[in-house]
Design a protein around this motif. Structure first.
Motif, PDB file in Angstrom:
ATOM      1  N   LYS A 102      65.016  35.609  37.536  1.00 19.71           N
ATOM      2  CA  LYS A 102      63.764  35.950  36.876  1.00 19.71           C
ATOM      3  C   LYS A 102      62.967  36.967  37.710  1.00 19.71           C
ATOM      4  CE  LYS A 102      59.824  33.483  35.050  1.00 19.71           C
ATOM      5  NZ  LYS A 102      59.226  32.189  34.820  1.00 19.71           N
ATOM      6  N   PRO A 103      62.317  37.942  37.049  1.00 17.49           N
ATOM      7  CA  PRO A 103      61.513  38.906  37.806  1.00 17.49           C
ATOM      8  C   PRO A 103      60.268  38.250  38.381  1.00 17.49           C
ATOM      9  CG  PRO A 103      61.253  39.285  35.461  1.00 17.49           C
ATOM     10  CD  PRO A 103      62.289  38.221  35.618  1.00 17.49           C
ATOM     11  N   LYS A 104      59.849  38.781  39.515  1.00 14.24           N
ATOM     12  CA  LYS A 104      58.625  38.282  40.143  1.00 14.24           C
ATOM     13  C   LYS A 104      58.028  39.368  41.008  1.00 14.24           C
ATOM     14  CE  LYS A 104      61.027  35.885  43.910  1.00 14.24           C
ATOM     15  NZ  LYS A 104      61.273  34.551  44.450  1.00 14.24           N
ATOM     16  N   GLN A 105      56.865  39.066  41.527  1.00 15.67           N
ATOM     17  CA  GLN A 105      56.185  39.939  42.465  1.00 15.67           C
ATOM     18  C   GLN A 105      55.824  39.107  43.684  1.00 15.67           C
ATOM     19  OE1 GLN A 105      52.121  41.480  41.642  1.00 15.67           O
ATOM     20  NE2 GLN A 105      53.049  43.505  41.884  1.00 15.67           N
ATOM     21  N   ALA A 106      56.054  39.672  44.861  1.00 19.46           N
ATOM     22  CA  ALA A 106      55.659  39.010  46.103  1.00 19.46           C
ATOM     23  C   ALA A 106      54.451  39.737  46.674  1.00 19.46           C
ATOM     24  CB  ALA A 106      56.804  39.028  47.115  1.00 19.46           C
ATOM     25  N   ILE A 107      53.467  38.968  47.085  1.00 21.55           N
ATOM     26  CA  ILE A 107      52.279  39.497  47.753  1.00 21.55           C
ATOM     27  C   ILE A 107      52.302  38.962  49.173  1.00 21.55           C
ATOM     28  CG2 ILE A 107      49.758  39.643  47.741  1.00 21.55           C
ATOM     29  CD1 ILE A 107      50.991  40.705  45.140  1.00 21.55           C
ATOM     30  N   VAL A 108      52.222  39.872  50.135  1.00 20.43           N
ATOM     31  CA  VAL A 108      52.224  39.475  51.547  1.00 20.43           C
ATOM     32  C   VAL A 108      50.866  39.860  52.125  1.00 20.43           C
ATOM     33  CG1 VAL A 108      53.390  39.645  53.765  1.00 20.43           C
ATOM     34  CG2 VAL A 108      54.710  39.919  51.640  1.00 20.43           C
ATOM     35  N   LEU A 109      50.179  38.860  52.686  1.00 15.58           N
ATOM     36  CA  LEU A 109      48.834  39.042  53.225  1.00 15.58           C
ATOM     37  C   LEU A 109      48.851  38.863  54.736  1.00 15.58           C
ATOM     38  CD1 LEU A 109      47.114  36.837  50.533  1.00 15.58           C
ATOM     39  CD2 LEU A 109      46.907  39.320  50.718  1.00 15.58           C
ATOM     40  N   ARG A 110      48.014  39.608  55.427  1.00 20.95           N
ATOM     41  CA  ARG A 110      47.905  39.491  56.883  1.00 20.95           C
ATOM     42  C   ARG A 110      47.187  38.199  57.256  1.00 20.95           C
ATOM     43  NH1 ARG A 110      46.817  44.477  59.597  1.00 20.95           N
ATOM     44  NH2 ARG A 110      46.406  43.210  61.436  1.00 20.95           N
ATOM     45  N   SER A 111      47.900  37.277  57.869  1.00 20.83           N
ATOM     46  CA  SER A 111      47.291  36.014  58.282  1.00 20.83           C
ATOM     47  C   SER A 111      46.569  36.138  59.622  1.00 20.83           C
ATOM     48  CB  SER A 111      48.336  34.906  58.332  1.00 20.83           C
ATOM     49  OG  SER A 111      49.395  35.261  59.182  1.00 20.83           O
ATOM     50  N   ASP A 148      59.781  51.454  34.935  1.00 20.50           N
ATOM     51  CA  ASP A 148      61.046  51.994  35.428  1.00 20.50           C
ATOM     52  C   ASP A 148      62.239  51.069  35.250  1.00 20.50           C
ATOM     53  OD1 ASP A 148      59.937  54.444  36.364  1.00 20.50           O
ATOM     54  OD2 ASP A 148      59.150  53.391  38.108  1.00 20.50           O
ATOM     55  N   THR A 149      61.994  49.775  35.169  1.00 17.72           N
ATOM     56  CA  THR A 149      63.128  48.846  35.114  1.00 17.72           C
ATOM     57  C   THR A 149      62.888  47.760  34.070  1.00 17.72           C
ATOM     58  OG1 THR A 149      62.252  47.271  36.723  1.00 17.72           O
ATOM     59  CG2 THR A 149      63.501  49.153  37.613  1.00 17.72           C
ATOM     60  N   GLU A 150      63.973  47.129  33.693  1.00 18.55           N
ATOM     61  CA  GLU A 150      63.884  45.991  32.782  1.00 18.55           C
ATOM     62  C   GLU A 150      63.100  44.850  33.438  1.00 18.55           C
ATOM     63  OE1 GLU A 150      67.038  42.906  30.778  1.00 18.55           O
ATOM     64  OE2 GLU A 150      67.635  45.008  30.946  1.00 18.55           O
ATOM     65  N   VAL A 207      55.630  41.283  30.160  1.00 14.43           N
ATOM     66  CA  VAL A 207      55.528  40.579  28.882  1.00 14.43           C
ATOM     67  C   VAL A 207      55.794  39.085  29.028  1.00 14.43           C
ATOM     68  CG1 VAL A 207      56.114  42.615  27.532  1.00 14.43           C
ATOM     69  CG2 VAL A 207      57.931  41.029  28.202  1.00 14.43           C
ATOM     70  N   SER A 208      55.960  38.637  30.260  1.00 17.63           N
ATOM     71  CA  SER A 208      56.251  37.223  30.492  1.00 17.63           C
ATOM     72  C   SER A 208      55.072  36.555  31.190  1.00 17.63           C
ATOM     73  CB  SER A 208      57.545  37.109  31.313  1.00 17.63           C
ATOM     74  OG  SER A 208      57.898  35.773  31.501  1.00 17.63           O
ATOM     75  N   ASP A 209      55.353  35.863  32.280  1.00 16.36           N
ATOM     76  CA  ASP A 209      54.315  35.030  32.902  1.00 16.36           C
ATOM     77  C   ASP A 209      53.771  35.551  34.234  1.00 16.36           C
ATOM     78  OD1 ASP A 209      56.537  34.554  34.428  1.00 16.36           O
ATOM     79  OD2 ASP A 209      56.644  32.422  34.013  1.00 16.36           O
ATOM     80  N   PHE A 210      54.038  36.808  34.571  1.00 18.27           N
ATOM     81  CA  PHE A 210      53.470  37.436  35.782  1.00 18.27           C
ATOM     82  C   PHE A 210      53.728  36.598  37.045  1.00 18.27           C
ATOM     83  CE2 PHE A 210      50.013  40.568  34.324  1.00 18.27           C
ATOM     84  CZ  PHE A 210      50.623  40.795  33.116  1.00 18.27           C
ATOM     85  N   THR A 211      54.929  36.097  37.234  1.00 23.34           N
ATOM     86  CA  THR A 211      55.230  35.257  38.394  1.00 23.34           C
ATOM     87  C   THR A 211      54.928  35.994  39.689  1.00 23.34           C
ATOM     88  OG1 THR A 211      56.933  34.077  37.176  1.00 23.34           O
ATOM     89  CG2 THR A 211      57.049  33.965  39.585  1.00 23.34           C
ATOM     90  N   VAL A 241      50.550  43.783  51.196  1.00 23.92           N
ATOM     91  CA  VAL A 241      51.609  44.555  50.557  1.00 23.92           C
ATOM     92  C   VAL A 241      52.073  43.774  49.334  1.00 23.92           C
ATOM     93  CG1 VAL A 241      53.514  43.617  51.937  1.00 23.92           C
ATOM     94  CG2 VAL A 241      53.754  45.854  50.926  1.00 23.92           C
ATOM     95  N   ALA A 242      52.407  44.497  48.275  1.00 21.69           N
ATOM     96  CA  ALA A 242      53.004  43.892  47.089  1.00 21.69           C
ATOM     97  C   ALA A 242      54.401  44.461  46.915  1.00 21.69           C
ATOM     98  CB  ALA A 242      52.165  44.179  45.851  1.00 21.69           C
ATOM     99  N   ILE A 243      55.330  43.598  46.564  1.00 17.35           N
ATOM    100  CA  ILE A 243      56.702  44.010  46.282  1.00 17.35           C
ATOM    101  C   ILE A 243      57.029  43.536  44.872  1.00 17.35           C
ATOM    102  CG2 ILE A 243      59.116  43.861  46.962  1.00 17.35           C
ATOM    103  CD1 ILE A 243      58.052  42.900  49.740  1.00 17.35           C
ATOM    104  N   GLY A 244      57.441  44.468  44.051  1.00 19.51           N
ATOM    105  CA  GLY A 244      57.764  44.132  42.677  1.00 19.51           C
ATOM    106  C   GLY A 244      56.580  44.396  41.780  1.00 19.51           C
ATOM    107  N   PRO A 245      56.758  44.106  40.523  1.00 17.57           N
ATOM    108  CA  PRO A 245      57.739  43.195  39.973  1.00 17.57           C
ATOM    109  C   PRO A 245      59.148  43.786  40.029  1.00 17.57           C
ATOM    110  CG  PRO A 245      56.428  44.155  38.218  1.00 17.57           C
ATOM    111  CD  PRO A 245      55.846  44.620  39.499  1.00 17.57           C
ATOM    112  N   GLY A 246      60.073  42.882  40.296  1.00 13.31           N
ATOM    113  CA  GLY A 246      61.453  43.286  40.400  1.00 13.31           C
ATOM    114  C   GLY A 246      62.359  42.087  40.370  1.00 13.31           C
ATOM    115  N   ASP A 247      63.626  42.351  40.613  1.00 15.47           N
ATOM    116  CA  ASP A 247      64.645  41.314  40.658  1.00 15.47           C
ATOM    117  C   ASP A 247      64.281  40.306  41.749  1.00 15.47           C
ATOM    118  OD1 ASP A 247      66.936  39.794  41.213  1.00 15.47           O
ATOM    119  OD2 ASP A 247      68.289  41.460  40.810  1.00 15.47           O
TER     120      ASP A 247
END
Length: 138
Positions: free
Chosen positions: A2-11, A59-61, A68-72, A118-124
């Motif tokens: 499932k596609p998702k997005q990762a958010i990385v925050l400076r701790s 750019d990608t599926e 169009v889904s749940d913004f994971t 930093v944000a990565i995705g949405p992607g595989d």
């Protein structure tokens, strides 16, 4: 996966919760804004305020499915600026959509600019997991 997005925050910056949320939100949206095009800029003759029309290419599926889904989203912490920039570089090398945020708040950090997220995705999701797999979820 499932596609998702990762958010990385400076701790290491010990940002207040509200600041963490804002920086993560900025990073998430910036992935799309970085690849947007300004279609038109109009000024209202009544208020003289600009009206922007933006468009961006999906750019990608995976991006389409995420939108169009749940913004994971999954949230992680990074311990240093160097670590967050290495994560960003790995995402770029993996050809994943990504962005980072340079905050301009002198009141919170005292120096400018400060890379906060930093944000990565949405992607595989499996490709994103390879990059963030060693980080601690927060």
């Amino acid at each position: 996966m499932k596609p998702k997005q990762a958010i990385v925050l400076r701790s290491d910056l010990n940002m207040p919760v509200g600041k963490l949320i804002a920086q993560g939100s900025h990073a998430s949206l910036k992935v799309f804004l970085d690849k947007s095009l300004i279609d038109t800029v109009r000024y209202s003759s009544i208020e003289a305020t600009p009206e922007l029309r933006l468009s961006f290419k999906i750019d990608t599926e995976h991006e389409f499915d995420w939108l169009v889904s749940d913004f994971t989203k999954v949230i992680f912490g990074a311990n240093t600026e160097r670590e967050i920039l290495e994560i960003y570089s790995k995402a770029k090398e993996a050809n994943l959509p990504c962005s980072y945020v340079e905050d301009q708040s002198r009141l919170v950090f005292g120096k400018l600019p400060t890379i906060t997220a930093v944000a990565i995705g949405p992607g595989d999701g499996s490709k994103i997991d390879i990059i963030v797999g060693d980080l601690c979820p927060i």
